[in-house]
Design a protein around this motif. Structure first.
Motif, PDB file in Angstrom:
ATOM      1  N   HIS A  59       0.824  -1.221   0.000  1.00 11.84           N
ATOM      2  CA  HIS A  59       0.000   0.000   0.000  1.00 11.84           C
ATOM      3  C   HIS A  59       0.852   1.264   0.000  1.00 11.84           C
ATOM      4  CE1 HIS A  59      -3.705   2.222   0.578  1.00 11.84           C
ATOM      5  NE2 HIS A  59      -3.101   2.937   1.500  1.00 11.84           N
ATOM      6  N   HIS A  61       0.848   5.570  -1.870  1.00 10.72           N
ATOM      7  CA  HIS A  61       0.189   6.589  -2.703  1.00 10.72           C
ATOM      8  C   HIS A  61       1.344   7.414  -3.298  1.00 10.72           C
ATOM      9  CE1 HIS A  61      -3.894   6.615  -0.467  1.00 10.72           C
ATOM     10  NE2 HIS A  61      -3.114   5.908   0.327  1.00 10.72           N
ATOM     11  N   HIS A 204      -9.550   1.424   2.324  1.00 11.58           N
ATOM     12  CA  HIS A 204      -9.069   1.840   3.648  1.00 11.58           C
ATOM     13  C   HIS A 204     -10.147   1.448   4.657  1.00 11.58           C
ATOM     14  CE1 HIS A 204      -6.834   4.619   0.960  1.00 11.58           C
ATOM     15  NE2 HIS A 204      -5.879   4.448   1.848  1.00 11.58           N
ATOM     16  N   HIS A 260      -5.189  -0.803   6.977  1.00 12.80           N
ATOM     17  CA  HIS A 260      -5.045  -0.177   8.305  1.00 12.80           C
ATOM     18  C   HIS A 260      -5.651  -1.033   9.431  1.00 12.80           C
ATOM     19  CE1 HIS A 260      -3.039   3.284   6.833  1.00 12.80           C
ATOM     20  NE2 HIS A 260      -4.048   3.627   6.042  1.00 12.80           N
ATOM     21  N   ASP A 311       2.179   3.088   3.118  1.00  9.77           N
ATOM     22  CA  ASP A 311       1.340   4.272   2.898  1.00  9.77           C
ATOM     23  C   ASP A 311       2.199   5.331   2.195  1.00  9.77           C
ATOM     24  OD1 ASP A 311      -1.048   5.619   2.848  1.00  9.77           O
ATOM     25  OD2 ASP A 311      -1.446   5.367   4.966  1.00  9.77           O
TER      26      ASP A 311
HETATM   27 ZN   LIG Z   1      -3.758   4.805   2.003  1.00  4.75          ZN
END
Ligand SMILES: [Zn+2]
Length: 386
Positions: A59, A61, A204, A260, A311
């Motif tokens: 994961h 971004h 998420h 998460h 993340d």
């Molecule tokens: Zn994320």
């Protein structure tokens, strides 16, 4: 041809028998796993530590990399979301700046031993980086839209980005952002689309306690966020059950990664595990935003479903899976070292539908090889071998 051995060799799920030697061809592909006793000693390269397949980051971004150091810590998710939106509205970053930061983040991941990434995109800002990268990306085109009345419109708005990915030869799926930002109907539509195309799904999940309050109809921080966005959500009727329980039945027999899970309860986890969901942790981002980690002991029995991600650099100082693993190792003894290594290799590859190319020792493939050291209960990357 190279012949590699080490104190231990981890194949993505377990250690190989002692005396195993990896035979690597001139294209860096695994030719075979041999026994040291059948080989001449002087042709074998011996390493101190554990040889592990190239890491897979579940994961990230990439397109938020330019926000490194720009977002205040410990504001909780509603505050974090507001800051991201304010940065976007301020428009202080050119396309070139965003591209340069994505490029640097991509290089950082490669140098940290990462060979494949599950990456969220809201637009096409990172596509050029992905197209030219040595890393294999699976892009999740993220969709938001809490109002069910806009469901079809929000879905249709995302499709052009999916088409661009395809035209560039990049892998991708559609993905709902989060239960507090995406209607149950829209999550259902996205899940159906991915299932029909045999694509992995991700969302998420329960990153903040405010999400639980939002779904239980208690006072919560998302009300402020929607007020700030001047979005009327007076029509929203809290279902009175947890977010996960309210959307879990939209997921059928398909690969789904819940990201998460910081505030997931035992029952939530069981409900998701019954649907064969993967649970992805991003410990450093949890500390950055919420200053809270999941209770990892609740996930102990699901070790083949556990993933790890970095993340984005908006909520992390580095894109380094071993940094993430070390936070878990420091804060919990719920998982063995093998489980932690499995989280950053085979499980992540499997959640992204990339298990035939990455995350384990695959005959005929170059899935990367890293040498790691484990001392004082912490992992370090010694070198990228291939
Ligand atoms: Zn994320």
């Amino acid at each position: 041809m190279r012949f590699l051995k080490a104190n231990k060799i981890f194949d993505g799920r377990q250690y190989l028998a002692e005396g195993s030697v990896l035979v690597i061809d001139s294209q860096n592909r695994l030719k075979e796993i041999a026994r040291a006793t059948t080989l001449q000693n002087d042709i074998i390269e011996s390493f101190e530590g554990i040889i592990v397949p190239g890491f897979v980051n579940a994961h990230c971004h990439l397109e938020l990399s330019h926000l490194n150091g720009k977002i205040q810590k410990h504001t909780g998710i509603p505050g974090f979301g507001k800051q991201i939106i304010m940065q976007r509205m301020a428009g202080g970053f050119t396309k070139e700046t965003i591209h340069e930061h994505a490029l640097a983040a991509d290089a950082q991941m490669w140098n940290n031993g990462i060979v494949a990434v599950g990456d969220i995109s809201n637009a096409d800002d990172s596509f050029k980086t992905k197209q030219n990268s040595k890393i294999k990306y699976h892009t999740f085109i993220e969709i938001l839209g809490l109002n069910p009345a806009n469901e079809k419109m929000m879905f249709d708005l995302s499709l052009p980005f999916f088409k661009i990915l395809q035209s560039l030869g990049l892998l991708g799926s559609l993905a709902p952002h989060a239960p507090y930002s995406t209607s149950f109907q829209l999550i259902d539509r996205i899940a159906k689309f991915d299932k029909e195309h045999d694509l992995p799904l991700c969302i998420h999940n329960q990153e903040t306690e405010e999400e639980t309050k939002f779904f239980l109809g208690q006072a919560n921080g998302f009300k402020d966020l929607y007020d700030f966005l001047k979005t009327d959500i007076s029509w929203f009727k809290a279902p009175g059950i947890s977010s996960l329980k309210s959307y879990i039945n939209t997921i059928h027999e398909q690969k789904t990664m819940l990201v998460h899970n910081t505030f997931s309860t035992k029952e939530d986890i069981k409900a998701a595990a019954d649907k064969n969901c993967f649970f992805c942790f991003c410990p450093n981002a949890n500390l950055y935003i919420e200053n809270k980690l999941p209770d990892y002991s609740l996930f102990k029995e699901y070790k083949t479903s556990l993933c790890l991600g970095t993340d984005s650099l908006a909520s992390n100082n580095s894109l380094d899976l071993l940094d993430e693993a070390n936070v878990i190792l420091k804060n919990s003894n719920a998982f063995s070292l093998e489980t932690i290594l499995q989280m950053i290799t085979f499980n992540n590859a499997s959640a992204l539908n990339l298990e035939n190319e990455f995350g384990s020792l695959i005959l005929g493939k170059n899935a990367g090889l890293n040498l790691v050291n484990f001392t004082n209960n912490q992992l370090q990357l010694t070198q990228k071998i291939i």
